[in-house]
Write an enzyme that holds these catalytic residues in place. Structure first.
Site, short mmCIF file in Angstrom:
data_model
loop_
_atom_site.label_atom_id
_atom_site.label_comp_id
_atom_site.label_asym_id
_atom_site.label_seq_id
_atom_site.Cartn_x
_atom_site.Cartn_y
_atom_site.Cartn_z
N THR A 1 -20.47 -5.99 12.78
CA THR A 1 -19.42 -5.84 13.80
C THR A 1 -18.76 -4.47 13.70
O THR A 1 -18.50 -3.80 14.71
CB THR A 1 -18.37 -6.97 13.62
OG1 THR A 1 -19.05 -8.22 13.75
CG2 THR A 1 -17.27 -6.88 14.64
N ARG B 1 8.18 9.76 12.18
CA ARG B 1 9.57 9.84 12.60
C ARG B 1 10.31 11.14 12.28
O ARG B 1 11.12 11.59 13.10
CB ARG B 1 10.33 8.62 12.07
CG ARG B 1 9.93 7.36 12.83
CD ARG B 1 10.24 6.11 12.07
NE ARG B 1 9.41 5.95 10.90
CZ ARG B 1 9.46 4.91 10.06
NH1 ARG B 1 10.34 3.96 10.27
NH2 ARG B 1 8.65 4.83 9.04
N GLN C 1 9.77 3.66 4.49
CA GLN C 1 8.85 4.20 3.48
C GLN C 1 9.53 4.12 2.12
O GLN C 1 10.73 4.38 1.99
CB GLN C 1 8.48 5.66 3.81
CG GLN C 1 7.71 5.84 5.10
CD GLN C 1 6.24 5.45 4.98
OE1 GLN C 1 5.83 4.82 4.01
NE2 GLN C 1 5.46 5.76 5.99
N LYS D 1 -8.13 1.31 11.39
CA LYS D 1 -8.22 0.48 10.17
C LYS D 1 -9.16 -0.72 10.34
O LYS D 1 -8.76 -1.88 10.15
CB LYS D 1 -6.83 -0.02 9.75
CG LYS D 1 -5.86 1.08 9.34
CD LYS D 1 -4.61 0.49 8.72
CE LYS D 1 -3.59 1.53 8.32
NZ LYS D 1 -2.90 2.17 9.47
N HIS E 1 -11.84 -3.63 9.76
CA HIS E 1 -12.17 -4.49 8.61
C HIS E 1 -12.80 -5.76 9.17
O HIS E 1 -12.11 -6.63 9.69
CB HIS E 1 -10.88 -4.81 7.83
CG HIS E 1 -11.12 -5.54 6.54
ND1 HIS E 1 -10.10 -5.89 5.69
CD2 HIS E 1 -12.25 -5.97 5.96
CE1 HIS E 1 -10.61 -6.50 4.63
NE2 HIS E 1 -11.92 -6.57 4.77
N ASP E 2 -14.13 -5.86 9.08
CA ASP E 2 -14.84 -7.03 9.60
C ASP E 2 -16.20 -7.06 8.94
O ASP E 2 -16.46 -6.26 8.03
CB ASP E 2 -14.94 -6.92 11.15
CG ASP E 2 -15.01 -8.29 11.83
OD1 ASP E 2 -15.73 -9.17 11.31
OD2 ASP E 2 -14.35 -8.48 12.86
N ILE E 3 -17.09 -7.92 9.39
CA ILE E 3 -18.42 -7.94 8.77
C ILE E 3 -19.15 -6.64 9.14
O ILE E 3 -18.86 -6.03 10.17
CB ILE E 3 -19.24 -9.19 9.20
CG1 ILE E 3 -19.41 -9.23 10.72
CG2 ILE E 3 -18.57 -10.47 8.68
CD1 ILE E 3 -20.39 -10.32 11.17
N PRO E 4 -20.09 -6.20 8.29
CA PRO E 4 -20.72 -4.89 8.50
C PRO E 4 -21.29 -4.68 9.90
O PRO E 4 -21.07 -3.63 10.51
CB PRO E 4 -21.83 -4.87 7.43
CG PRO E 4 -21.29 -5.72 6.33
CD PRO E 4 -20.52 -6.82 7.01
N LYS F 1 -2.15 11.64 15.46
CA LYS F 1 -2.66 10.33 15.03
C LYS F 1 -2.34 9.29 16.10
O LYS F 1 -1.19 9.14 16.50
CB LYS F 1 -2.04 9.89 13.71
CG LYS F 1 -2.55 8.52 13.25
CD LYS F 1 -2.09 8.18 11.84
CE LYS F 1 -0.79 7.43 11.79
NZ LYS F 1 -0.84 6.04 12.26
N THR G 1 0.31 1.01 1.54
CA THR G 1 1.49 1.37 0.74
C THR G 1 2.58 0.30 0.82
O THR G 1 3.53 0.32 0.05
CB THR G 1 2.05 2.74 1.16
OG1 THR G 1 2.05 2.81 2.58
CG2 THR G 1 1.22 3.87 0.61
N ASP H 1 -6.44 5.95 14.13
CA ASP H 1 -6.07 5.09 13.00
C ASP H 1 -6.24 3.63 13.43
O ASP H 1 -5.31 2.99 13.90
CB ASP H 1 -4.60 5.40 12.65
CG ASP H 1 -4.07 4.59 11.48
OD1 ASP H 1 -4.88 4.00 10.74
OD2 ASP H 1 -2.84 4.56 11.31
N ASP I 1 3.51 7.37 17.22
CA ASP I 1 3.76 5.93 17.29
C ASP I 1 4.65 5.63 18.50
O ASP I 1 5.82 5.26 18.35
CB ASP I 1 4.39 5.43 15.99
CG ASP I 1 3.41 5.54 14.83
OD1 ASP I 1 2.21 5.31 15.04
OD2 ASP I 1 3.84 5.86 13.70
O1 C5P Z 1 7.27 7.60 10.75
P1 C5P Z 1 6.46 7.78 9.50
O2 C5P Z 1 6.40 9.23 9.03
O3 C5P Z 1 6.86 6.83 8.39
O4 C5P Z 1 4.97 7.42 9.96
C1 C5P Z 1 3.91 7.27 9.05
C2 C5P Z 1 2.66 6.88 9.79
O5 C5P Z 1 1.62 6.69 8.83
C3 C5P Z 1 2.78 5.57 10.56
O6 C5P Z 1 1.96 5.71 11.73
C4 C5P Z 1 2.19 4.54 9.64
O7 C5P Z 1 1.58 3.46 10.34
C5 C5P Z 1 1.12 5.35 8.91
N1 C5P Z 1 0.76 4.84 7.59
C6 C5P Z 1 1.68 4.70 6.56
N2 C5P Z 1 1.27 4.22 5.33
C7 C5P Z 1 0.00 3.87 5.12
C8 C5P Z 1 -0.94 4.00 6.15
C9 C5P Z 1 -0.52 4.49 7.38
O8 C5P Z 1 2.84 5.04 6.72
N3 C5P Z 1 -0.38 3.45 3.93
#
Ligand code: C5P
Length: 234
Positions: free
Chosen positions: A68, A211, A190, A61, A63-66, A32, A119, A59, A10
């Site tokens: 697209t 992190r 988190q 993610k 999410h749109d019409i099929p 990632k 989450t 990553d 990130d």
């Molecule tokens: O720094 P950290 O370990 O919290 O990073 C977790 C990574 O996982 C981040 O890139 C975050 O966007 C991703 N992620 C998440 N929870 C989700 C989906 C993705 O933490 N449900």
């Protein structure tokens, strides 16, 4: 099922990312690439990291019409990532279209996994804003089942849900799990976290760690510790 640690890179640009990856002289970690880095550095960052020998979880993610999503997946497929993802909330029709778009003329394709409920969404917000009044775990399992029926390879979920996802969707259905912290580490934003060793015991196939590795004083040592705790029974 091979277990592995995926580092969430990130970072806000290519320079910072390559400076980070250059620290790894002996291993080529699975990486990632999320929205921030992809938007900042463009698709070329995927090709460059891949050319350095890393496997990539893109990553995005979707999410749109099929239609697209199908066409976007065709473009992403050409980038040769190893895993890509979308939101299961887009419905089975969207997930099936995504698989079609992702599959190359020779039949090969990256693995495709689905985000069930983020989450960051809790029971209260799911009920009051998304108007879904079923228990969160039931929703996560229903979305995972939809992903499995659509032919996807797995889901992104909490390590705490990994065992149940395997029960519902089968042992080979991948669970890719963020929310991992070392026993003595900071949680940051988190909420429900596990250690790499707990994630292993709970049945995660891949852990996504940001992190605790990227912000560590010694990222290579932190990565090795994750691999040791998660990939080896110790
Ligand atoms: O720094 P950290 O370990 O919290 O990073 C977790 C990574 O996982 C981040 O890139 C975050 O966007 C991703 N992620 C998440 N929870 C989700 C989906 C993705 O933490 N449900």
């Amino acid at each position: 099922m091979a277990k592995d640690v995926i580092i969430a890179c990130d970072f806000s640009g290519a320079e910072e990312t390559f400076a980070f990856l250059d620290r790894f002289e002996e291993e080529k970690p699975f990486v990632k690439i999320g929205m921030e880095l992809f938007y900042a550095a463009g698709p070329q960052i995927v090709r460059e990291i891949k050319a350095r020998g890393h496997r990539i979880f893109l990553d995005r993610k979707l999410h749109d019409i099929p239609n697209t999503v199908k066409k976007a997946m065709r473009v992403l497929s050409a980038l040769d990532a190893d895993i890509v993802n979308l939101h299961a909330a887009g419905t089975r029709a969207m997930m099936e279209a995504a698989l079609e778009g992702l599959t190359r003329p020779d039949g090969s394709r990256p693995l495709l996994i689905a985000v069930t409920q983020l989450t960051s969404t809790d029971q209260q917000r799911m009920e009051s804003e998304l108007l879904i009044d079923r228990p969160l775990e039931e929703v996560v399992m229903a979305y995972a089942k939809n992903a499995s029926l659509a032919g996807l390879d797995g889901v992104v979920c909490s390590p705490l849900e990994a065992g149940k996802v395997h029960e519902v969707c089968g042992a080979d259905f991948l669970t890719v799990t963020p929310g991992v912290r070392f026993a003595e580490g900071e949680k940051g934003d988190q909420k429900r976290v596990t250690t790499p060793a707990e994630a292993r015991r709970l049945g995660s196939d891949y852990i996504v760690v940001g992190r605790p590795i990227t912000q560590a004083a010694d990222p290579v040592a932190a990565y090795r510790r994750c691999v040791k705790e998660f990939c080896h029974d110790c």
